[in-house]
Design a protein around this motif. Sequence first.
Motif, short mmCIF file in Angstrom:
data_model
loop_
_atom_site.label_atom_id
_atom_site.label_comp_id
_atom_site.label_asym_id
_atom_site.label_seq_id
_atom_site.Cartn_x
_atom_site.Cartn_y
_atom_site.Cartn_z
N LEU A 43 -6.03 43.26 42.46
CA LEU A 43 -4.78 43.92 41.78
C LEU A 43 -4.81 45.21 42.00
N ILE A 44 -5.71 46.20 42.10
CA ILE A 44 -5.85 47.50 42.40
C ILE A 44 -5.61 47.67 43.89
N LYS A 45 -6.17 46.80 44.52
CA LYS A 45 -5.86 46.84 46.04
C LYS A 45 -4.60 46.57 46.46
N LEU A 46 -3.92 45.53 45.80
CA LEU A 46 -2.63 45.24 46.30
C LEU A 46 -1.47 46.21 45.52
N SER A 47 -2.07 47.08 44.56
CA SER A 47 -1.10 47.95 43.95
C SER A 47 -0.42 49.10 44.86
N LEU A 48 -1.07 49.21 45.85
CA LEU A 48 -0.67 50.05 47.01
C LEU A 48 0.57 49.86 47.38
N ILE A 49 0.95 48.32 47.72
CA ILE A 49 2.22 47.85 48.39
C ILE A 49 3.25 48.30 47.49
N PRO A 50 3.53 48.24 46.19
CA PRO A 50 4.65 48.55 45.45
C PRO A 50 4.79 49.83 45.61
N LEU A 51 3.85 50.73 45.45
CA LEU A 51 3.72 52.06 45.14
C LEU A 51 4.21 52.89 46.42
N LEU A 52 3.66 52.54 47.55
CA LEU A 52 3.96 53.18 48.69
C LEU A 52 5.49 52.63 49.18
N GLY A 53 5.64 51.18 48.89
CA GLY A 53 7.00 50.75 48.83
C GLY A 53 8.01 51.69 48.47
N LEU A 54 7.65 51.91 46.91
CA LEU A 54 8.62 52.93 46.11
C LEU A 54 8.70 54.21 46.79
N ALA A 55 8.08 54.78 47.26
CA ALA A 55 7.75 56.14 47.83
C ALA A 55 8.89 56.16 49.33
N ALA A 56 8.62 54.89 49.95
CA ALA A 56 9.41 54.78 51.02
C ALA A 56 11.06 54.51 50.90
N PHE A 57 11.18 53.65 49.71
CA PHE A 57 12.55 53.56 49.10
C PHE A 57 13.31 54.83 48.68
N VAL A 58 12.53 55.69 48.19
CA VAL A 58 13.12 56.82 47.54
C VAL A 58 13.50 57.91 48.52
N ILE A 59 12.48 58.08 49.65
CA ILE A 59 12.90 58.91 50.91
C ILE A 59 13.85 58.51 51.59
N SER A 60 14.19 57.10 51.73
CA SER A 60 15.14 56.76 52.73
C SER A 60 16.39 56.94 51.79
N ARG A 61 16.34 56.64 50.50
CA ARG A 61 17.64 56.98 50.01
C ARG A 61 18.28 58.37 49.99
N GLU A 62 17.22 59.12 49.96
CA GLU A 62 17.44 60.67 50.22
C GLU A 62 17.87 60.78 51.56
N LEU A 63 17.55 60.49 52.64
CA LEU A 63 18.02 60.57 54.07
C LEU A 63 19.52 60.03 54.23
N VAL A 64 19.54 58.91 53.52
CA VAL A 64 21.04 58.28 53.66
C VAL A 64 22.03 59.36 52.74
N GLU A 65 21.48 59.84 51.68
CA GLU A 65 22.27 60.70 50.86
C GLU A 65 22.66 62.05 51.65
N ARG A 66 21.54 62.58 52.17
CA ARG A 66 21.77 63.94 53.01
C ARG A 66 22.75 63.61 54.23
N GLN A 67 22.64 62.28 54.86
CA GLN A 67 23.57 62.17 55.90
C GLN A 67 24.98 62.21 55.38
N ARG A 68 25.17 61.59 54.16
CA ARG A 68 26.52 61.46 53.70
C ARG A 68 27.18 62.85 53.38
#
Length: 203
Positions: A43-68
């Motif tokens: 559980l601890i080892k696999l917790s990185l997948i959603p945590l890093l996925g969330l970080a990537a999602f937040v950054i990608s949304r910021e990039l799209v908003e900056r583009q707009r």
Amino acid sequence: RFTPIRQVVRTALCSALVLLVSFIKGGDSGSWLVSCGSPLYWLIKLSLIPLLGLAAFVISRELVERQRQKEAAGWRFSPDEVQWTSRSAFVYPLLSVSAGVAAGLLGIGGGMLKGPIMLEMGLPPPVVSATAAYMLLWTTASTTIQFGVMGEMLWDYACLLWAVGLLSAVFGQLVLAWLVQRYKKQYLITLTIGFVIGVSTLF
């Protein structure tokens, strides 16, 4: 030229998160908190997948908003500037994840795979080279510390290979920078990336 402190701090926080999880789960025998192979361990080892996925999602949304915002302000995009649409903000991180997984499974450098991806994105070769080196700095440091935590690091080999790699990188960077400056041909960087990838398929 300036250093994007905010982006550097974000990268450092993501790397610190990976290291924290590595310390908690420990090596082959587990750690003081969990035993290796237990449900909590996985559980601890696999917790990185959603945590890093969330970080990537937040950054990608910021990039799209900056583009707009740039488009609304009438920003004139240069030919080698990445257009962060909703599609590219999803596809490029997905390709990077695939490159990272392939690098981990096959034991090859992630920069050899991410370099062509960034060239496909339209980035100029000097930016590709610098960005790949920046990413590898964090990933290799994190991986080295994780192997050290698990007790699987051969430190004599590691120190020798680190010294050889550092000297080789500095030498290659100086020679390539001199060639590019002398002949004004940035495609030399692209050819170098292709040559390294081609040689790596043989050895």
